[in-house]
Design an enzyme around this catalytic site. Structure first.
Site, PDB file in Angstrom:
ATOM      1  N   HIS A 229       0.808  -1.214   0.000  1.00 45.56           N
ATOM      2  CA  HIS A 229       0.000   0.000   0.000  1.00 45.56           C
ATOM      3  C   HIS A 229       0.848   1.274   0.000  1.00 45.56           C
ATOM      4  CE1 HIS A 229      -3.167   2.758  -0.041  1.00 45.56           C
ATOM      5  NE2 HIS A 229      -2.461   3.416   0.829  1.00 45.56           N
ATOM      6  N   TYR A 233       1.790   5.311  -2.529  1.00 42.61           N
ATOM      7  CA  TYR A 233       2.090   6.709  -2.199  1.00 42.61           C
ATOM      8  C   TYR A 233       3.525   7.078  -2.551  1.00 42.61           C
ATOM      9  CZ  TYR A 233      -2.447   6.608  -0.101  1.00 42.61           C
ATOM     10  OH  TYR A 233      -3.790   6.469   0.071  1.00 42.61           O
ATOM     11  N   HIS A 380      -9.413   0.943 -11.154  1.00 42.17           N
ATOM     12  CA  HIS A 380      -8.985   1.918 -10.129  1.00 42.17           C
ATOM     13  C   HIS A 380      -7.515   2.285 -10.290  1.00 42.17           C
ATOM     14  CE1 HIS A 380      -7.965   3.602  -6.204  1.00 42.17           C
ATOM     15  NE2 HIS A 380      -7.202   2.561  -5.934  1.00 42.17           N
ATOM     16  N   PHE A 381      -6.662   1.272 -10.446  1.00 39.96           N
ATOM     17  CA  PHE A 381      -5.248   1.664 -10.398  1.00 39.96           C
ATOM     18  C   PHE A 381      -4.737   2.250 -11.719  1.00 39.96           C
ATOM     19  CE2 PHE A 381      -4.240  -3.118 -10.540  1.00 39.96           C
ATOM     20  CZ  PHE A 381      -3.630  -3.123 -11.781  1.00 39.96           C
ATOM     21  N   HIS A 382      -5.536   2.113 -12.781  1.00 41.66           N
ATOM     22  CA  HIS A 382      -5.121   2.854 -13.981  1.00 41.66           C
ATOM     23  C   HIS A 382      -5.480   4.337 -13.869  1.00 41.66           C
ATOM     24  CE1 HIS A 382      -4.184  -1.074 -15.686  1.00 41.66           C
ATOM     25  NE2 HIS A 382      -3.443  -0.406 -16.545  1.00 41.66           N
ATOM     26  N   ARG A 443     -10.313 -10.175 -12.451  1.00 40.69           N
ATOM     27  CA  ARG A 443      -9.021  -9.670 -12.910  1.00 40.69           C
ATOM     28  C   ARG A 443      -8.033 -10.834 -13.008  1.00 40.69           C
ATOM     29  NH1 ARG A 443      -5.934  -6.749  -7.744  1.00 40.69           N
ATOM     30  NH2 ARG A 443      -4.311  -6.526  -9.325  1.00 40.69           N
ATOM     31  N   ARG A 444      -6.863 -10.584 -13.521  1.00 40.33           N
ATOM     32  CA  ARG A 444      -5.780 -11.568 -13.646  1.00 40.33           C
ATOM     33  C   ARG A 444      -6.230 -12.863 -14.315  1.00 40.33           C
ATOM     34  NH1 ARG A 444      -5.642 -11.058  -7.892  1.00 40.33           N
ATOM     35  NH2 ARG A 444      -4.164  -9.509  -7.108  1.00 40.33           N
TER      36      ARG A 444
HETATM   37 FE1  HAS Z   1      -5.766   2.294  -4.303  1.00 37.19          FE
HETATM   38  C1  HAS Z   1      -6.147  -1.119  -4.665  1.00 37.19           C
HETATM   39  C2  HAS Z   1      -7.863   2.262  -1.611  1.00 37.19           C
HETATM   40  C3  HAS Z   1      -5.253   5.682  -3.843  1.00 37.19           C
HETATM   41  C4  HAS Z   1      -3.076   2.172  -6.453  1.00 37.19           C
HETATM   42  N1  HAS Z   1      -4.815   0.819  -5.382  1.00 37.19           N
HETATM   43  C5  HAS Z   1      -5.137  -0.519  -5.404  1.00 37.19           C
HETATM   44  C6  HAS Z   1      -4.248  -1.208  -6.288  1.00 37.19           C
HETATM   45  C7  HAS Z   1      -3.349  -0.270  -6.763  1.00 37.19           C
HETATM   46  C8  HAS Z   1      -3.723   0.994  -6.191  1.00 37.19           C
HETATM   47  C9  HAS Z   1      -2.169  -0.510  -7.688  1.00 37.19           C
HETATM   48  O1  HAS Z   1      -9.124   0.200   0.264  1.00 37.19           O
HETATM   49  C10 HAS Z   1      -4.319  -2.691  -6.642  1.00 37.19           C
HETATM   50  C11 HAS Z   1      -3.306  -3.532  -5.941  1.00 37.19           C
HETATM   51  C12 HAS Z   1      -3.391  -4.946  -6.408  1.00 37.19           C
HETATM   52  O2  HAS Z   1      -2.723  -5.281  -7.407  1.00 37.19           O
HETATM   53  O3  HAS Z   1      -4.157  -5.716  -5.837  1.00 37.19           O
HETATM   54  N2  HAS Z   1      -6.476   3.713  -3.014  1.00 37.19           N
HETATM   55  C13 HAS Z   1      -7.343   3.495  -2.005  1.00 37.19           C
HETATM   56  C14 HAS Z   1      -7.646   4.759  -1.329  1.00 37.19           C
HETATM   57  C15 HAS Z   1      -6.910   5.712  -1.973  1.00 37.19           C
HETATM   58  C16 HAS Z   1      -6.163   5.048  -3.012  1.00 37.19           C
HETATM   59  C17 HAS Z   1      -8.560   4.967  -0.183  1.00 37.19           C
HETATM   60  N3  HAS Z   1      -4.448   3.665  -5.026  1.00 37.19           N
HETATM   61  C18 HAS Z   1      -4.387   4.996  -4.699  1.00 37.19           C
HETATM   62  C19 HAS Z   1      -3.287   5.615  -5.367  1.00 37.19           C
HETATM   63  C20 HAS Z   1      -2.666   4.619  -6.098  1.00 37.19           C
HETATM   64  C21 HAS Z   1      -3.416   3.409  -5.870  1.00 37.19           C
HETATM   65  C22 HAS Z   1      -2.906   7.065  -5.236  1.00 37.19           C
HETATM   66  C23 HAS Z   1      -1.472   4.664  -6.983  1.00 37.19           C
HETATM   67  C24 HAS Z   1      -0.716   5.686  -7.216  1.00 37.19           C
HETATM   68  N4  HAS Z   1      -6.824   0.868  -3.356  1.00 37.19           N
HETATM   69  C25 HAS Z   1      -7.594   1.046  -2.249  1.00 37.19           C
HETATM   70  C26 HAS Z   1      -8.116  -0.247  -1.782  1.00 37.19           C
HETATM   71  C27 HAS Z   1      -7.618  -1.223  -2.657  1.00 37.19           C
HETATM   72  C28 HAS Z   1      -6.810  -0.489  -3.631  1.00 37.19           C
HETATM   73  C29 HAS Z   1      -8.974  -0.531  -0.634  1.00 37.19           C
HETATM   74  C30 HAS Z   1      -7.849  -2.725  -2.596  1.00 37.19           C
HETATM   75  C31 HAS Z   1      -8.833  -3.152  -3.595  1.00 37.19           C
HETATM   76  C32 HAS Z   1      -8.940  -4.664  -3.641  1.00 37.19           C
HETATM   77  O4  HAS Z   1      -9.903  -5.185  -3.118  1.00 37.19           O
HETATM   78  O5  HAS Z   1      -8.061  -5.310  -4.206  1.00 37.19           O
HETATM   79  C33 HAS Z   1      -6.864   7.198  -1.581  1.00 37.19           C
HETATM   80  O6  HAS Z   1      -5.551   7.583  -1.305  1.00 37.19           O
HETATM   81  C34 HAS Z   1      -7.458   8.095  -2.605  1.00 37.19           C
HETATM   82  C35 HAS Z   1      -7.600   9.523  -2.115  1.00 37.19           C
HETATM   83  C36 HAS Z   1      -7.758  10.470  -3.264  1.00 37.19           C
HETATM   84  C37 HAS Z   1      -8.610  11.493  -3.324  1.00 37.19           C
HETATM   85  C38 HAS Z   1      -8.659  12.333  -4.565  1.00 37.19           C
HETATM   86  C39 HAS Z   1      -8.188  13.772  -4.354  1.00 37.19           C
HETATM   87  C40 HAS Z   1      -8.088  14.482  -5.652  1.00 37.19           C
HETATM   88  C41 HAS Z   1      -7.021  15.208  -6.075  1.00 37.19           C
HETATM   89  C42 HAS Z   1      -7.061  15.827  -7.445  1.00 37.19           C
HETATM   90  C43 HAS Z   1      -6.630  17.290  -7.483  1.00 37.19           C
HETATM   91  C44 HAS Z   1      -6.953  17.868  -8.816  1.00 37.19           C
HETATM   92  C45 HAS Z   1      -6.123  18.629  -9.580  1.00 37.19           C
HETATM   93  C46 HAS Z   1      -6.563  19.052 -10.940  1.00 37.19           C
HETATM   94  C47 HAS Z   1      -4.774  19.039  -9.147  1.00 37.19           C
HETATM   95  C48 HAS Z   1      -9.523  11.832  -2.211  1.00 37.19           C
HETATM   96  C49 HAS Z   1      -5.827  15.400  -5.219  1.00 37.19           C
HETATM   97  C50 HAS Z   1      -7.338  20.327 -10.927  1.00 37.19           C
HETATM   98  C51 HAS Z   1      -7.705  20.607 -12.333  1.00 37.19           C
HETATM   99  C52 HAS Z   1      -8.390  21.673 -12.722  1.00 37.19           C
HETATM  100  C53 HAS Z   1      -8.723  21.837 -14.175  1.00 37.19           C
HETATM  101  C54 HAS Z   1      -8.827  22.719 -11.788  1.00 37.19           C
HETATM  102 CU    CU Z   2      -3.881   0.239  -0.776  1.00 37.29          CU
END
Ligand code: HAS
Ligand code: CU
Length: 554
Positions: A229, A233, A380-382, A443-444
């Protein structure tokens, strides 16, 4: 006052060193990305693996391993260590304290990469990027990965020693935000990787060498996700570093709050690690109470991303209004969309809003049971590692490659095309995968020939392969731009060139509280929280460990 530090010029040698990281990173991306669309095509019934049979790359799981390892692990790790090297040097305005140490770290990573690549390519490590036991790969795969991680640690030590020297010379100055952000990321990474270090050294490597008869899959998964996990980050925070510390300047404005930016990074150090059980909600060997605790902490670690959304968008709005932008949302149009460095990061951020919502959905214990092990998860992860991170890294590359090579970006307009191609391709691709996951597509798995695929899926499978094809065009164009930029003859003329982008904060960083600039309290809290949230389970699982699951070599 013009001190010697404020005129420090990054040397040619340092630029080449950073460039070497980028070369490996982009080479890995270009090979790894070829295998992504192949899976999408296979799912929609167009199996192209047969064409690769003559060169020994016709196997689905070998392809999936190459895709996951090269794109998720190698492209990211080499890009990040290279980018951070420049952040340290240009941010502190001084050379690395022990450049030889950082070089040793880099070469260790390269040796590890070659060592892991050989068994992957020869089919002796088709165990995917998560290498769950009892799947068994060649010892060279595990040793290679270990060396990549150790090399990144060594580069991190080089950063710490450089920082220590700067701190000695500047005892009362707040550290530059971008430098602090890079250091927090490296420290988090070094604590996090202890999990796979223990998994590989106590279980996977001895089993691969025949020293023990089997592995303990449950303990293996727990140790893997201790690292797995926070790994996400480790990928994300360098993009955040750029969104906070560089993008406001590139968009023509200032960082809204240096204090909030630092707070977000400290919260990531604190909360990134003790959440790994959210990948193991479906594992029978972890008691439900611990899953619950990790689920709550996962909602905690989403908070600094919400802070980031607020702070970065506020910084962008300030920039846009300064450029004449008006209206509640109309200001968005006034952002410099024509600058590919900026548009890549904006589009990455927009995709991440969807990725973040999906992440918060996954973190719910009960909803997770619906989507776990389905196509939803790669969907999700893409949106996260392949969008928030990769598209931001594209944007960073558009100034970084010119910066380190002294050559202008080749066909700037085409870089804008890359960004939009990626954005559109990913919207189609990830939406299709999320829907397929909800419909129950696993998946997989090779789906192309599966007898159980209902007609209902076929439209989404088709959309997924269309998205995959668009993404392939995008990444291919990116690689061409990167290569043409780096290997062209044209150079910047005198007085031309790229400036190292550092966003100024609206408030003097010197006014940021001292506790947001010191490692000690945060490190103590981090270790305590890990011990509380993981300690009892690790103790329990180690005490009951039985290495009796016979290895399976795929
Ligand atoms: Fe995730 C599974 C929960 C974030 C990557 N995640 C995965 C896997 C990967 C991955 C690779 O709770 C699969 C692993 C595998 O092979 O089995 N993930 C979360 C949560 C967050 C989260 C709560 N994940 C990420 C990030 C990743 C990533 C970042 C990669 C870089 N994830 C999970 C969970 C699983 C999971 C379970 C398990 C699923 C399962 O059952 O297998 C949080 O950190 C997300 C918080 C994000 C936000 C969004 C904030 C928005 C922002 C945008 C700002 C906008 C801008 C643009 C700058 C609240 C910051 C403005 C533009 C204008 C035009 C104004
Ligand atoms: Cu995770």
């Amino acid at each position: 006052m013009l001190t010697q530090e404020s005129v420090y010029e990054v040397t040619q040698q340092d630029r080449r060193f950073v460039g070497a990281h980028l070369l490996v990173a982009i080479a890995a991306l270009s090979v790894g990305s070829l295998f992504g669309p192949l899976q999408a095509f296979e799912w929609s019934g167009l199996d192209l693996y047969g064409l690769l049979e003559p060169i020994g790359l016709g196997d689905y799981y070998k392809g999936l391993t190459i895709h996951g390892v090269l794109n998720a692990l190698v492209w990211t790790t080499f890009f990040i260590t290279g980018f951070f090297t420049l952040v340290m040097i240009a941010g502190l305005k001084r050379p690395l304290r022990y450049p030889g140490l950082n070089r040793a770290g880099f070469y260790t990573m390269v040796v590890g990469l070659v060592m892991a690549a050989i068994p992957i390519l020869t089919g002796a490590a088709s165990v995917l990027y998560t290498f769950y036991p009892p799947l068994q790969a060649s010892w060279a795969f595990y040793l290679g990965l270990t060396l990549v991680v150790v090399g990144s640690w060594i580069e991190g030590y080089g950063f710490y020693l450089t920082m220590a020297e700067w701190r000695r010379d500047n005892p009362h100055t707040r550290s530059p935000f971008i430098v602090l952000a890079a250091l927090i990321t490296m420290v988090m990474w070094q604590i996090a990787t202890l999990g796979i270090a223990v998994e590989i050294l106590t279980m996977l490597l001895p089993a691969a060498l025949g020293l023990i008869d089997g592995t303990d899959p449950e303990l293996g998964r727990t140790l893997f996700w201790f690292t797995g996990h926070p790994l996400v980050y480790f990928w994300l925070l360098p993009a955040y570093l750029s969104w906070y510390g560089m993008l406001p300047k590139q968009a023509g404005g200032k960082l809204f709050s240096d204090t909030l930016a630092r707070l977000a990074f400290w919260l990531f150090l604190l909360l990134s690690i003790p959440v790994g059980f959210h990948h193991q909600f479906a594992d029978p060997g972890v008691p439900v109470g611990w899953k619950y605790i990790h689920s709550i902490l996962t909602y905690g670690v989403a908070f600094p991303s919400m802070l980031t959304l607020f702070t970065v968008v506020a910084s962008l709005e300030y920039a846009a209004r300064k450029r004449g932008g008006q209206g509640l949302l109309g200001w968005i149009r006034a952002l410099p969309w024509g600058n590919p460095v900026v548009s890549a990061q904006l589009l990455a951020g927009i995709l991440f809003m969807f990725g973040g919502i999906g992440g918060i959905t996954n973190a719910s214990y009960s909803v997770n049971l619906v989507i776990h092990n389905t196509a939803w998860v790669p969907g999700h992860f893409h949106l996260t590692v392949a969008s928030a991170v990769t598209l931001s890294f594209f944007g960073i590359s558009y100034w970084l490659i010119p910066y380190v090579t002294g050559k202008p970006l080749w066909k700037e307009k085409w870089a804008t095309v890359v960004n939009w191609t990626w954005f559109v391709g990913m919207m189609i691709f990830s939406n299709a995968m999320h829907v397929l996951g909800l419909l129950g597509a696993p998946r997989r798995t090779e789906l192309g020939q599966a007898p159980y695929v209902p007609d209902e899926w076929s439209g989404h499978l088709f959309r997924m392969s269309v998205g995959g094809a668009i993404l392939l065009v995008g990444v291919a164009l990116f690689v061409v731009i990167a290569a043409r930029t780096a290997f062209q003859k044209e150079r910047f003329g005198p007085g031309e060139g790229v400036e190292f982008p550092i966003a100024v904060s609206m408030r003097d960083p010197q006014l940021t509280p001292l506790w947001l600039d010191r490692f000690k309290p945060w490190l103590i809290a981090t270790v305590v929280l890990i011990v509380v949230a993981y300690g009892p389970q690790l103790f329990e699982q180690f005490s009951n460990a039985s290495f009796n699951s016979p290895p399976i070599s795929p």
